[in-house]
Design an enzyme around this catalytic site. Structure first.
Site, short mmCIF file in Angstrom:
data_model
loop_
_atom_site.label_atom_id
_atom_site.label_comp_id
_atom_site.label_asym_id
_atom_site.label_seq_id
_atom_site.Cartn_x
_atom_site.Cartn_y
_atom_site.Cartn_z
N ASP A 98 0.85 -1.19 0.00
CA ASP A 98 0.00 0.00 0.00
C ASP A 98 0.88 1.24 0.00
OD1 ASP A 98 -2.37 1.45 0.05
OD2 ASP A 98 -2.44 1.52 2.23
N HIS A 124 -4.06 14.13 0.41
CA HIS A 124 -4.26 13.28 1.58
C HIS A 124 -3.11 13.44 2.57
CE1 HIS A 124 -5.22 9.82 4.05
NE2 HIS A 124 -4.05 9.27 3.77
N GLU A 150 -9.22 3.76 -2.59
CA GLU A 150 -7.98 3.62 -3.34
C GLU A 150 -8.22 2.93 -4.67
OE1 GLU A 150 -4.65 2.18 -1.12
OE2 GLU A 150 -5.47 2.80 0.82
N ASP A 166 -9.02 0.09 1.64
CA ASP A 166 -8.07 -0.40 2.65
C ASP A 166 -8.56 0.05 4.03
OD1 ASP A 166 -5.77 -1.90 3.18
OD2 ASP A 166 -4.58 -0.09 3.44
N ARG A 178 -7.95 3.47 13.07
CA ARG A 178 -7.07 4.60 13.35
C ARG A 178 -6.52 4.60 14.77
NH1 ARG A 178 -5.79 6.02 8.27
NH2 ARG A 178 -7.63 6.59 7.04
N GLN A 212 -3.83 1.87 15.00
CA GLN A 212 -2.69 2.30 14.20
C GLN A 212 -1.89 3.39 14.92
OE1 GLN A 212 -3.75 3.57 10.26
NE2 GLN A 212 -1.71 4.31 9.77
N LYS A 260 -4.11 -2.11 10.10
CA LYS A 260 -4.39 -2.17 8.66
C LYS A 260 -4.55 -3.59 8.13
CE LYS A 260 -3.67 1.07 6.21
NZ LYS A 260 -4.55 2.07 5.59
N GLU A 312 -10.11 12.38 7.22
CA GLU A 312 -10.07 13.71 6.62
C GLU A 312 -11.46 14.35 6.57
OE1 GLU A 312 -7.32 13.59 2.92
OE2 GLU A 312 -8.01 11.54 3.30
#
Length: 408
Positions: free
Chosen positions: A120, A127, A196, A228, A232, A235, A248, A357
């Protein structure tokens, strides 16, 4: 309606002909899986049609997945596409081909190829700038120092790539908010998407031999839509210093249809202007290097409500540059390798390809008909669709990627 009578303007007309793998109604197990080619609302059993017409490349079309066709290389890809186009457009072939069509609504679609490795990338400047502003608001430059010099990427988990329509189980793991004294374990409470585009490798390469920018078409068969999924909170706690891991690796969803590069000639565009000089292996301004961008219009919907429309044409790093960088250290390619663009985001608020975002890390929740969303809730259905421009103002459909969140 007969399968050949595709309405004018249908994004899955004979100008498209994407490949997938399906099982006809009533078949059981993997033995019933067949290579299919979509035409409108029907699927052609490509292997059966090839055998009926005594086509020399019937063997790869008769496999239970796309990998043999992927490995066959550009010359075979071209011959197969030319034959398929002829079979579905010339009346002389109708009697032989028509019995091998199935209604799309009556078949089961599967993961179209066996994924070898998954990578990835992080190729959208919009972004990357948004993420930098969210997590490093006081930094004079939201981009990391290396961002304009190389396409940043990481290796993901091939075994959890799933086909559209597969439920996504909410992942669990460690998470720790900045004010918490210690980490806790439990389901992710900040589950997100990443809209994506994925690129599918056909022809392998030898270890120790980099693939140049001009070798992109020699190795890459086609592309697909890709989501994907990202936890959050997991991560954020785990990623320093080695990057994404459990946040992920739990699921990556792909479209059931792989659109060959040959169908997308009219969608090719120049990438954005480069603001920093590039090293020779990434320099796409060099003579003989064709424009590496693609105009793909993506739509992101949550529970049927469109929340974003990211434009792929704004991606700073192209798929050819990503492939060149992926192999420049001598890493080999394998048939079935999948590499993804990274989140596609444009310059406008409505063009952001992640909830991170769109809600600015949860600060500004989305207003949906069924309530507010900062991140995904159990039962939410996320659907990505996309199209690319074709000849004479037509559209090339890229299918859809859909997944429903279920509790862990």
């Amino acid at each position: 309606m007969p399968p050949f009578d595709v309405p004018e303007g249908d994004p899955f007309g004979p100008h498209n002909l994407p490949y997938g793998v399906f099982s006809p109604a009533g078949s059981a197990g993997s033995a019933g899986r067949r290579v299919g080619v979509r035409l409108g609302d029907h699927v052609l059993d490509a292997g059966a049609a090839a055998r009926a017409l005594d086509f020399p490349h019937a063997d790869p079309l008769s496999a239970p997945d796309l990998n043999p066709l992927l490995a066959a290389g550009p010359a075979v890809w071209s011959e197969v596409r030319a034959a398929l186009t002829e079979w579905v457009t010339r009346p002389a072939h109708r009697a032989a081909v028509e019995p091998h069509f199935h209604e799309l609504s009556q078949v089961t679609l599967h993961l179209p190829f066996e994924v070898a490795d998954y990578v990835d990338f992080y190729a959208s400047e919009h972004h990357a700038r948004n993420v930098g502003q969210i997590f490093r608001p006081d930094s004079p430059d939201p981009l990391t120092p290396n961002w304009k010099h190389l396409p940043i990427g990481y290796h993901g988990r091939a075994g959890t790539v799933v086909v559209s329509g597969t439920d996504v189980v909410r992942p669990s793991g460690q998470r720790k908010a900045p004010a918490d004294p210690a980490p806790v374990f439990g389901p992710s409470i900040r589950l997100d998407i990443e809209a994506e585009v994925g690129f599918v490798v056909g022809v392998p390469s030898a270890q120790g031999t980099p693939v140049p920018l001009t070798g992109f078409r020699d190795h890459v068969f086609g592309l697909c839509l890709l989501n994907d999924w990202s936890a959050r909170d997991i991560q954020a706690w785990e990623y320093v210093p080695l990057g994404p891991f459990l946040g992920k690796s739990f699921a990556t969803s792909v479209s059931a249809w792989i659109t060959p590069l040959a169908a997308l000639e009219d969608a090719r565009v120049a990438p954005p202007d480069r603001t920093h000089p590039l090293l020779p292996y990434l320099d796409d301004s060099a003579p003989g290097v064709e424009p590496g961008g693609y105009e793909v219009r993506i739509s992101v919907a949550i529970n049927g409500q469109v929340v974003a429309e990211p434009p792929f044409s704004t991606m700073y790093w192209t798929a050819a540059q990503q492939l060149a960088h992926l192999t420049v250290n001598g890493a080999s390619l394998r048939t079935g390798d999948l590499y993804a663009s990274g989140t596609v985001s444009g310059p406008e608020e409505g063009q952001r390809g992640s909830l991170l975002e769109l809600t600015w890390n949860g600060r500004d929740p989305l207003e949906l008909p069924d309530g507010k969303r900062a991140f995904l809730e159990d039962g939410d259905v996320v659907t990505l669709t996309a199209w690319a421009p074709g000849k004479d103002g037509g559209r090339i459909g890229l299918g859809e990627v859909e997944g429903r969140i279920v509790g862990g």
